[in-house]
Design a protein around this motif. Sequence first.
Motif, short mmCIF file in Angstrom:
data_model
loop_
_atom_site.label_atom_id
_atom_site.label_comp_id
_atom_site.label_asym_id
_atom_site.label_seq_id
_atom_site.Cartn_x
_atom_site.Cartn_y
_atom_site.Cartn_z
N ASP A 44 -0.78 21.19 0.86
CA ASP A 44 -1.83 22.19 1.06
C ASP A 44 -2.11 22.47 2.52
O ASP A 44 -3.09 23.14 2.86
CB ASP A 44 -3.11 21.73 0.38
N GLY A 45 -1.26 21.96 3.42
CA GLY A 45 -1.47 22.16 4.84
C GLY A 45 -2.39 21.15 5.49
O GLY A 45 -2.68 21.25 6.69
N ARG A 46 -2.82 20.13 4.74
CA ARG A 46 -3.77 19.15 5.28
C ARG A 46 -3.25 17.72 5.19
O ARG A 46 -4.02 16.77 5.32
CB ARG A 46 -5.10 19.26 4.53
N ARG B 66 0.83 -1.21 0.00
CA ARG B 66 0.00 0.00 0.00
C ARG B 66 0.86 1.26 0.00
O ARG B 66 1.75 1.42 0.83
CB ARG B 66 -0.90 -0.02 1.23
N VAL B 67 0.60 2.15 -0.94
CA VAL B 67 1.21 3.47 -0.98
C VAL B 67 0.10 4.50 -0.98
O VAL B 67 -0.85 4.39 -1.76
CB VAL B 67 2.10 3.67 -2.22
N GLU B 68 0.22 5.51 -0.14
CA GLU B 68 -0.76 6.59 -0.09
C GLU B 68 -0.06 7.91 -0.41
O GLU B 68 0.89 8.30 0.27
CB GLU B 68 -1.43 6.68 1.28
N GLU B 69 -0.53 8.56 -1.45
CA GLU B 69 -0.03 9.89 -1.82
C GLU B 69 -0.81 10.92 -1.02
O GLU B 69 -1.95 11.25 -1.33
CB GLU B 69 -0.17 10.12 -3.31
N THR B 70 -0.17 11.45 0.02
CA THR B 70 -0.85 12.35 0.95
C THR B 70 -0.19 13.71 1.06
O THR B 70 -0.78 14.62 1.64
CB THR B 70 -0.85 11.73 2.36
N GLY B 71 1.01 13.89 0.52
CA GLY B 71 1.85 15.00 0.95
C GLY B 71 2.48 14.63 2.27
O GLY B 71 2.23 13.56 2.84
N TYR B 72 3.35 15.50 2.77
CA TYR B 72 4.07 15.20 4.00
C TYR B 72 3.52 15.99 5.18
O TYR B 72 3.48 17.22 5.15
CB TYR B 72 5.56 15.50 3.84
N PRO B 73 3.13 15.29 6.26
CA PRO B 73 2.65 15.99 7.46
C PRO B 73 3.61 17.04 7.97
O PRO B 73 3.21 18.10 8.46
CB PRO B 73 2.47 14.84 8.46
N ARG B 74 4.91 16.78 7.87
CA ARG B 74 5.90 17.72 8.40
C ARG B 74 5.83 19.09 7.72
O ARG B 74 6.29 20.09 8.27
CB ARG B 74 7.31 17.15 8.23
N ASN B 75 5.27 19.14 6.51
CA ASN B 75 5.24 20.39 5.77
C ASN B 75 3.98 21.21 6.00
O ASN B 75 3.87 22.33 5.48
CB ASN B 75 5.39 20.12 4.26
#
Length: 366
Positions: A340-342, A143-152
């Motif tokens: 996007d901050g989310r 499983r790979v989820e393209e979410t962006g990075y929480p740290r950003n």
Amino acid sequence: MRIVYHSFEGRYSDNPRAVHEALLARGDDVEHVWLSSPAHAHGFPEGTATVPYGGQECVDLLESADVVVSNTHIDLEWEKRPGTTYLQTWHGTPLKTIHHDVLFAPEGRLARLDRDVARWDALLSPNAASTPHLRHAFRWTGRVEETGYPRNDVLSAPDREERRARVRRQLGVAEDATAVLYTPTWRDDDLFGDGPDFALRLDLERFAERLGGSHVLLLRLHYMVSGALGTVEVPGVLDVSFHPDIADLYLAADVMVTDYSSTQFDFAVTGRPIVYYPYDLDHYRDDLRGFYFDFPALCPGPVAAGTDEVLDAVADVPALAREHAEDLAAFRRTFCHLEDGRATERVLDLFLPRRTGGGQPTRRSA
């Protein structure tokens, strides 16, 4: 529920930190425990439960976890118990090749790290461009989820300007000073091979001589070599390699200087300019590591051949930003489209939802 967090072999940082802080803010009834190292113990908030990285206590903790959140390999021998979820966030968009795609690695290292990959249940990807390379490098079919990075997320947060001002005050950077964040990556032959010991190729004394009155250099070494230089005593140069959260430094900086570091993809979220100093490009690309993307065609900023060219570029940051605005915008469309901050919200909805339920998150599975 017990969640065990691991970041860079014992730091309170990166994607695991963002997940931890979001869960604390949400108030879930969860036991949070971090793996820590003595060198970075100062970065953990007071009251944070920690266990030293490595050793039997650490192994016992991992084997008791309900959830493990890590941003890199946990290079230890431990058995993941049935029912445990291991979320591998990783720690950057891969410009340079990683894991099985590298040109060389110490004997036995990749096989050892593959044992950790086999424990993963899911892998985060920061953007669509990274996903195929992460899959190939780790031979990952899960499983790979393209979410962006929480740290950003903090880079887009409503309070980002207040946080920037606070960090600059803490670092002693004057309001009217230009903060230059320098983030050179590590070299495999420094660490594993028979190459020279780690050394900077940016002349810090020259920086102080030319720009010391108006600029401050924030020196951030890669975590694998963060203590390599010992004490840095050059006026106008701050060694921030042990600062707990690099996102603070992204916000504090007015411009980045880097080479092949994945920090460039995170810093681009700020919209501020980037200067490149790839002093060993041919060797790094052809002999040492190799790239997934065409470098320097990828670069949304000037590529300098020496210290003076770097200093020329950062001397006038507004002009630098205007000159390379279109290139940076295209770079951001490719690599920052999920920032996007989310991202943290998406990760929690996917892996640690509120037990009362909720709506379906917006994300892309790949």
